[in-house]
Design a protein around this motif. Structure first.
Motif, PDB file in Angstrom:
ATOM      1  N   ALA A  25       0.650  -1.282   0.141  1.00 25.40           N
ATOM      2  CA  ALA A  25      -0.054  -0.018  -0.007  1.00 25.40           C
ATOM      3  C   ALA A  25       0.833   1.217  -0.125  1.00 25.40           C
ATOM      4  O   ALA A  25       0.470   2.121  -0.499  1.00 25.40           O
ATOM      5  N   ASP A  26       2.033   1.151   0.712  1.00 27.76           N
ATOM      6  CA  ASP A  26       3.000   2.303   0.832  1.00 27.76           C
ATOM      7  C   ASP A  26       3.561   2.542  -0.490  1.00 27.76           C
ATOM      8  O   ASP A  26       3.648   3.766  -1.209  1.00 27.76           O
ATOM      9  N   VAL A  27       3.779   1.480  -1.376  1.00 26.18           N
ATOM     10  CA  VAL A  27       4.576   1.572  -2.451  1.00 26.18           C
ATOM     11  C   VAL A  27       3.469   2.200  -3.604  1.00 26.18           C
ATOM     12  O   VAL A  27       3.718   2.940  -4.344  1.00 26.18           O
ATOM     13  N   ALA A  28       2.163   1.741  -3.362  1.00 25.23           N
ATOM     14  CA  ALA A  28       0.901   2.249  -4.350  1.00 25.23           C
ATOM     15  C   ALA A  28       0.924   3.628  -4.236  1.00 25.23           C
ATOM     16  O   ALA A  28       0.644   4.522  -5.302  1.00 25.23           O
ATOM     17  N   ARG A  29       0.983   4.291  -2.878  1.00 24.75           N
ATOM     18  CA  ARG A  29       0.631   5.547  -2.666  1.00 24.75           C
ATOM     19  C   ARG A  29       1.705   6.397  -3.119  1.00 24.75           C
ATOM     20  O   ARG A  29       1.495   7.314  -3.738  1.00 24.75           O
ATOM     21  N   LEU A  30       3.080   5.843  -3.153  1.00 26.09           N
ATOM     22  CA  LEU A  30       4.233   6.786  -3.439  1.00 26.09           C
ATOM     23  C   LEU A  30       4.184   6.751  -4.978  1.00 26.09           C
ATOM     24  O   LEU A  30       4.522   7.695  -5.711  1.00 26.09           O
ATOM     25  N   ALA A  31       3.848   5.544  -5.766  1.00 22.66           N
ATOM     26  CA  ALA A  31       3.902   5.586  -7.288  1.00 22.66           C
ATOM     27  C   ALA A  31       2.532   6.055  -7.749  1.00 22.66           C
ATOM     28  O   ALA A  31       2.474   6.166  -8.949  1.00 22.66           O
TER      29      ALA A  31
END
Length: 350
Positions: A25-31
């Motif tokens: 989820a963190d990766v999705a938000r940053l990307a």
């Protein structure tokens, strides 16, 4: 009088604060993408079409956050792991087989499998199968040092292994078999020496434990070739440790052995023995012909250049492709594949 709330506890000086483990989820938000897109990109899913710029954003975000996918979670979603288990060899297999196994591991990694080498020293048969099964591998490639049984194959399959592949001289019920006919190497060696007019042939048997898996079938092949030639040739086993002292001791009694040729198991033992024979004044090939196996580059640099038996192994890529095919379609009948061929290469030492 009401009590004031306690202030938040502060980290003690000198103790680093723990950082939360990054999630998809963190990766999705940053990307700036969905979690599904992150999963598709990081799992190399080919069924979903994603643009290269989006893939690059996801990978860069994952790298920035030091995000690593959770293997156990991915296994739960897929219904199986991506682990291919390779029991580690506990005998010196030599450069030829080491190169083959390295190539196999690279090829499996490119197919998105995780290769796990398992230290199986001290385990035997079904005990080894149960230990391997604890990791729930999707495939097992057994190198033949552990004598798997049909029951052991079933233990692995019941634990989720879709492919069980054995390397060795014999086929195991329920497993795909990659047959390595070591006797052919000994046979080709003696055939070559007989063609060169040699009739009293020594065959080196390494003293190092574990190598009998290879040396005994090679000796059997050498004896069969000598018996089938009807030339009156004899084959004599020669015990040799991989040390200069052992080679010098064998060379010192060479004159009393009455041998005119030696097949020295492989190129490394052949080079060791040839130098000891030369130091003892034995003419090569005039007095004794020397033949190795594996066709190592170093053997071509010797003087005289070392004759050898070249072993043609199938590539690691082919074995990796077989693993992948069986994992994708595990319901087929177990297959038998010849893993290698052998032919003598004549050089100056014979």
């Amino acid at each position: 009088m009401s009590q004031l709330p306690e202030p938040p506890s502060l980290p003690r000086p000198g103790r680093p604060t723990e950082r939360p483990v990054p999630t998809s989820a963190d990766v999705a938000r940053l990307a700036g993408v969905s979690r599904a897109t992150v999963s598709y990109v990081l799992n190399n899913t080919s069924a979903v079409r994603i643009s290269e710029p989006t893939r690059r954003k996801v990978r860069e975000a994952a790298e920035e956050l030091a995000y690593v996918p959770h293997a156990a979670a991915r296994s739960l979603r897929a219904g199986h792991t991506r682990i291919v288990l390779l029991p580690t060899a506990h005998v010196p297999v030599g450069p030829l087989y080491s190169g083959f196994l390295n190539e196999l591991q690279w090829a499996l990694r490119r197919l998105d499998y995780t290769v796990v080498q398992y230290g199986s020293l001290g385990l035997d048969g079904d005990e080894a199968a149960r230990a391997w099964a604890e990791l729930r591998p999707v495939a097992v490639v057994s190198l033949g040092e552990i004598a798997l049984t049909p029951q052991g194959v079933q233990i692995l399959k019941r634990s989720g292994a879709k492919a069980v592949i054995t390397l060795g001289p014999q086929r195991i019920e329920g497993a795909h078999a990659l047959v390595m006919d070591q006797s052919e190497i000994g046979s080709r060696a003696v055939d070559h020496l007989l063609e060169r007019g040699r009739r009293r042939i020594g065959v080196v048997m390494p003293e190092e434990p574990g190598l009998e898996l290879f040396s005994e079938p090679r000796l059997a092949g050498a004896r069969a070739a000598a018996a089938g030639a009807s030339t009156g040739a004899r084959v004599e086993p020669l015990s040799l440790a991989y040390t200069e002292e052992s080679a010098a001791a064998l060379a010192a009694r060479w004159g009393g052995l009455g041998l005119d040729a030696v097949y020295a198991y492989n190129d490394e033992y052949a080079m060791l023995l040839m130098r000891a024979l030369q130091d003892a004044g034995v003419d090569i090939p005039g007095g004794t012909a020397v033949l190795g196996a594996d066709d190592l580059l170093l053997g071509r640099l010797l003087r005289p250049r070392l004759s050898t038996v070249r072993i043609d192994l199938v590539t690691g890529q082919r074995l990796a492709a077989l693993v992948d095919r069986v994992v994708r379609d595990p319901g087929g009948e177990p297959e038998r594949h010849d893993l290698m061929g052998a032919r003598a290469v004549r050089r100056e030492s014979t």
